[in-house]
Design a protein around this motif. Sequence first.
Motif, PDB file in Angstrom:
ATOM      1  N   GLU A 147       6.273 -11.356  26.767  1.00 25.84           N
ATOM      2  CA  GLU A 147       5.253 -10.304  26.810  1.00 25.84           C
ATOM      3  C   GLU A 147       3.848 -10.880  26.635  1.00 25.84           C
ATOM      4  N   LEU A 148       3.746 -12.076  26.041  1.00 24.39           N
ATOM      5  CA  LEU A 148       2.445 -12.701  25.785  1.00 24.39           C
ATOM      6  C   LEU A 148       1.942 -13.530  26.966  1.00 24.39           C
ATOM      7  N   VAL A 149       2.816 -13.793  27.928  1.00 25.71           N
ATOM      8  CA  VAL A 149       2.497 -14.621  29.093  1.00 25.71           C
ATOM      9  C   VAL A 149       1.770 -13.759  30.134  1.00 25.71           C
ATOM     10  N   PRO A 150       0.817 -14.319  30.891  1.00 25.65           N
ATOM     11  CA  PRO A 150       0.150 -13.540  31.953  1.00 25.65           C
ATOM     12  C   PRO A 150       1.166 -12.961  32.943  1.00 25.65           C
ATOM     13  N   GLN A 151       0.947 -11.687  33.318  1.00 21.87           N
ATOM     14  CA  GLN A 151       1.881 -10.996  34.212  1.00 21.87           C
ATOM     15  C   GLN A 151       1.189 -10.579  35.505  1.00 21.87           C
ATOM     16  N   GLU A 208      -0.217 -18.426  47.496  1.00 25.69           N
ATOM     17  CA  GLU A 208      -1.467 -17.851  47.999  1.00 25.69           C
ATOM     18  C   GLU A 208      -2.546 -17.780  46.915  1.00 25.69           C
ATOM     19  N   ILE A 209      -2.159 -17.320  45.743  1.00 23.32           N
ATOM     20  CA  ILE A 209      -3.123 -17.100  44.666  1.00 23.32           C
ATOM     21  C   ILE A 209      -3.376 -18.380  43.872  1.00 23.32           C
ATOM     22  N   GLY A 210      -2.408 -19.281  43.866  1.00 22.56           N
ATOM     23  CA  GLY A 210      -2.535 -20.516  43.097  1.00 22.56           C
ATOM     24  C   GLY A 210      -2.330 -20.296  41.606  1.00 22.56           C
ATOM     25  N   ILE A 211      -1.301 -19.544  41.276  1.00 18.64           N
ATOM     26  CA  ILE A 211      -1.011 -19.208  39.881  1.00 18.64           C
ATOM     27  C   ILE A 211      -0.557 -20.448  39.123  1.00 18.64           C
ATOM     28  N   GLN A 212      -1.113 -20.633  37.934  1.00 20.93           N
ATOM     29  CA  GLN A 212      -0.720 -21.742  37.065  1.00 20.93           C
ATOM     30  C   GLN A 212       0.396 -21.280  36.128  1.00 20.93           C
ATOM     31  N   ALA A 213       1.321 -22.182  35.856  1.00 24.82           N
ATOM     32  CA  ALA A 213       2.414 -21.875  34.920  1.00 24.82           C
ATOM     33  C   ALA A 213       1.873 -21.896  33.500  1.00 24.82           C
ATOM     34  N   PRO A 214       2.390 -21.113  32.606  1.00 31.28           N
ATOM     35  CA  PRO A 214       3.461 -20.137  32.746  1.00 31.28           C
ATOM     36  C   PRO A 214       2.920 -18.771  33.190  1.00 31.28           C
ATOM     37  N   TYR A 222      10.544 -12.516  37.485  1.00 31.33           N
ATOM     38  CA  TYR A 222      10.675 -13.968  37.614  1.00 31.33           C
ATOM     39  C   TYR A 222       9.664 -14.648  36.709  1.00 31.33           C
ATOM     40  N   PHE A 223      10.048 -15.816  36.216  1.00 31.45           N
ATOM     41  CA  PHE A 223       9.164 -16.606  35.369  1.00 31.45           C
ATOM     42  C   PHE A 223       8.769 -17.864  36.127  1.00 31.45           C
ATOM     43  N   TRP A 224       7.468 -18.098  36.256  1.00 32.84           N
ATOM     44  CA  TRP A 224       6.949 -19.280  36.939  1.00 32.84           C
ATOM     45  C   TRP A 224       6.656 -20.337  35.879  1.00 32.84           C
ATOM     46  N   ALA A 225       7.407 -21.444  35.913  1.00 35.03           N
ATOM     47  CA  ALA A 225       7.246 -22.548  34.962  1.00 35.03           C
ATOM     48  C   ALA A 225       6.851 -23.800  35.731  1.00 35.03           C
ATOM     49  N   GLU A 226       6.568 -24.872  34.987  1.00 37.17           N
ATOM     50  CA  GLU A 226       6.215 -26.146  35.629  1.00 37.17           C
ATOM     51  C   GLU A 226       7.369 -26.645  36.496  1.00 37.17           C
ATOM     52  N   LYS A 227       8.570 -26.314  36.104  1.00 36.01           N
ATOM     53  CA  LYS A 227       9.763 -26.811  36.796  1.00 36.01           C
ATOM     54  C   LYS A 227      10.181 -25.932  37.961  1.00 36.01           C
ATOM     55  N   GLY A 228       9.560 -24.764  38.138  1.00 34.27           N
ATOM     56  CA  GLY A 228       9.919 -23.899  39.248  1.00 34.27           C
ATOM     57  C   GLY A 228       9.988 -22.439  38.845  1.00 34.27           C
ATOM     58  N   PRO A 244      12.710 -10.530  47.323  1.00 31.31           N
ATOM     59  CA  PRO A 244      11.857 -10.626  46.130  1.00 31.31           C
ATOM     60  C   PRO A 244      11.461 -12.055  45.746  1.00 31.31           C
ATOM     61  N   VAL A 245      12.388 -13.004  45.806  1.00 31.69           N
ATOM     62  CA  VAL A 245      12.076 -14.387  45.449  1.00 31.69           C
ATOM     63  C   VAL A 245      11.070 -14.980  46.429  1.00 31.69           C
ATOM     64  N   THR A 246      11.255 -14.712  47.705  1.00 29.84           N
ATOM     65  CA  THR A 246      10.345 -15.217  48.731  1.00 29.84           C
ATOM     66  C   THR A 246       8.951 -14.626  48.527  1.00 29.84           C
ATOM     67  N   ALA A 247       8.892 -13.332  48.241  1.00 33.46           N
ATOM     68  CA  ALA A 247       7.604 -12.685  48.003  1.00 33.46           C
ATOM     69  C   ALA A 247       6.907 -13.311  46.792  1.00 33.46           C
ATOM     70  N   ALA A 248       7.664 -13.592  45.732  1.00 34.61           N
ATOM     71  CA  ALA A 248       7.093 -14.211  44.527  1.00 34.61           C
ATOM     72  C   ALA A 248       6.567 -15.606  44.839  1.00 34.61           C
ATOM     73  N   ARG A 249       7.344 -16.401  45.566  1.00 39.04           N
ATOM     74  CA  ARG A 249       6.913 -17.762  45.914  1.00 39.04           C
ATOM     75  C   ARG A 249       5.662 -17.752  46.789  1.00 39.04           C
TER      76      ARG A 249
END
Length: 104
Positions: free
Chosen positions: A20-24, A44-50, A65-71, A34-39
């Motif tokens: 809940e504390l991570v940017p959403q 496109e936006i260049g979102i940084q993990a996490p 989905y959670f975007w981490a350094e590992k994927g 859904p996974v393709t749309a998230a990727r």
Amino acid sequence: MARKRKRKSRRRQEGRKILELVPQYNIESGEDKPVTAARKYIHEIGIQAPALLIVKRNEHTTDRYFWAEKGLFGAQYVEENHFLFPSLREFQPPVPSKTPAVAG
């Protein structure tokens, strides 16, 4: 007959509080899965993990989905195994030390 309540995992509840504390980011999948749309959105936006991506599939269904350094990972997996993700350590509450206080 009364229904048995499902037991809530403490570990998963703790992981949910941390996520809940991570940017959403809320997006809609459109024609993509859904996974393709998230990727695509991450690229496109260049979102940084996490980051947590909430993808609306249709009016009734959303995927998280959670975007981490590992994927990209399913949010439920991350809730249950949040300790495996180094980027979430900064969001975890500090663990109280068990060092006895010295009276003086």
